[in-house]
Motif scaffolding. Structure first.
Motif, PDB file in Angstrom:
ATOM      1  N   ASP A  93      13.445   6.052  37.004  1.00 49.98           N
ATOM      2  CA  ASP A  93      13.360   5.495  38.361  1.00 49.98           C
ATOM      3  C   ASP A  93      14.736   4.931  38.688  1.00 49.98           C
ATOM      4  O   ASP A  93      15.236   4.070  37.965  1.00 49.98           O
ATOM      5  CB  ASP A  93      12.323   4.383  38.454  1.00 49.98           C
ATOM      6  N   TRP A  94      15.325   5.408  39.787  1.00 46.02           N
ATOM      7  CA  TRP A  94      16.687   4.979  40.093  1.00 46.02           C
ATOM      8  C   TRP A  94      16.883   4.805  41.590  1.00 46.02           C
ATOM      9  O   TRP A  94      17.256   5.732  42.296  1.00 46.02           O
ATOM     10  CB  TRP A  94      17.666   6.004  39.555  1.00 46.02           C
ATOM     11  N   PRO A  95      16.636   3.597  42.088  1.00 49.73           N
ATOM     12  CA  PRO A  95      17.014   3.330  43.476  1.00 49.73           C
ATOM     13  C   PRO A  95      18.488   2.933  43.516  1.00 49.73           C
ATOM     14  O   PRO A  95      18.940   2.122  42.705  1.00 49.73           O
ATOM     15  CB  PRO A  95      16.119   2.156  43.869  1.00 49.73           C
ATOM     16  N   TYR A  96      19.228   3.517  44.404  1.00 45.32           N
ATOM     17  CA  TYR A  96      20.642   3.169  44.519  1.00 45.32           C
ATOM     18  C   TYR A  96      21.088   3.359  45.958  1.00 45.32           C
ATOM     19  O   TYR A  96      20.410   3.996  46.755  1.00 45.32           O
ATOM     20  CB  TYR A  96      21.507   3.995  43.563  1.00 45.32           C
ATOM     21  N   GLU A  97      22.211   2.759  46.272  1.00 50.67           N
ATOM     22  CA  GLU A  97      22.762   2.908  47.611  1.00 50.67           C
ATOM     23  C   GLU A  97      24.231   3.256  47.513  1.00 50.67           C
ATOM     24  O   GLU A  97      24.907   2.930  46.546  1.00 50.67           O
ATOM     25  CB  GLU A  97      22.563   1.651  48.453  1.00 50.67           C
TER      26      GLU A  97
END
Length: 120
Positions: A93-97
């Motif tokens: 799981d990898w939320p990034y901006e």
């Protein structure tokens, strides 16, 4: 000047300014979405190639991901990367901006989310 034809000089400037903003935004956003697509391809290739097995540990998966990103000249922060272990395998799981400068101190921020189950 009974009938005025065409656009005034101010109208032309406004249209040109709006066009410049859209072109600059596209120049800033396209590489971000391209990089996200490359990341998706890398993660899917890791899954399909069999490099991630049922006994792979989370830190090994992270190291493998770092190596693949480095080979493709992609620099990303791993601060929000979460790799969970289950009895079936690993879940990434990898939320990034990503941020890109539009003009001066005005930034464009795009949020992405990568999720992949590495189950065998």
């Amino acid at each position: 000047m009974r009938r005025q034809r065409g656009m005034s000089f101010i109208s032309v400037l406004v249209v040109v300014f709006i066009a410049i903003v859209f072109v600059k935004a596209a120049i800033t956003l396209v590489p971000m979405y391209w990089q996200n697509q490359m990341l998706t391809t890398i993660i899917n290739t890791m899954y399909e190639s069999g490099d991630v097995k049922s006994d792979t540990r989370p830190n090994q998966l992270k190291k493998l991901l770092e190596e693949r990103l480095s080979k493709n000249d992609i620099r990303m922060a791993f601060d929000d990367l979460n790799i969970h272990t289950s009895n079936r395998g690993l879940t990434l799981d990898w939320p990034y901006e990503q941020r890109g400068t539009l003009f001066g101190n005005i930034d464009l921020v795009v949020r992405f989310y990568q999720q992949k189950d590495f189950t065998q």
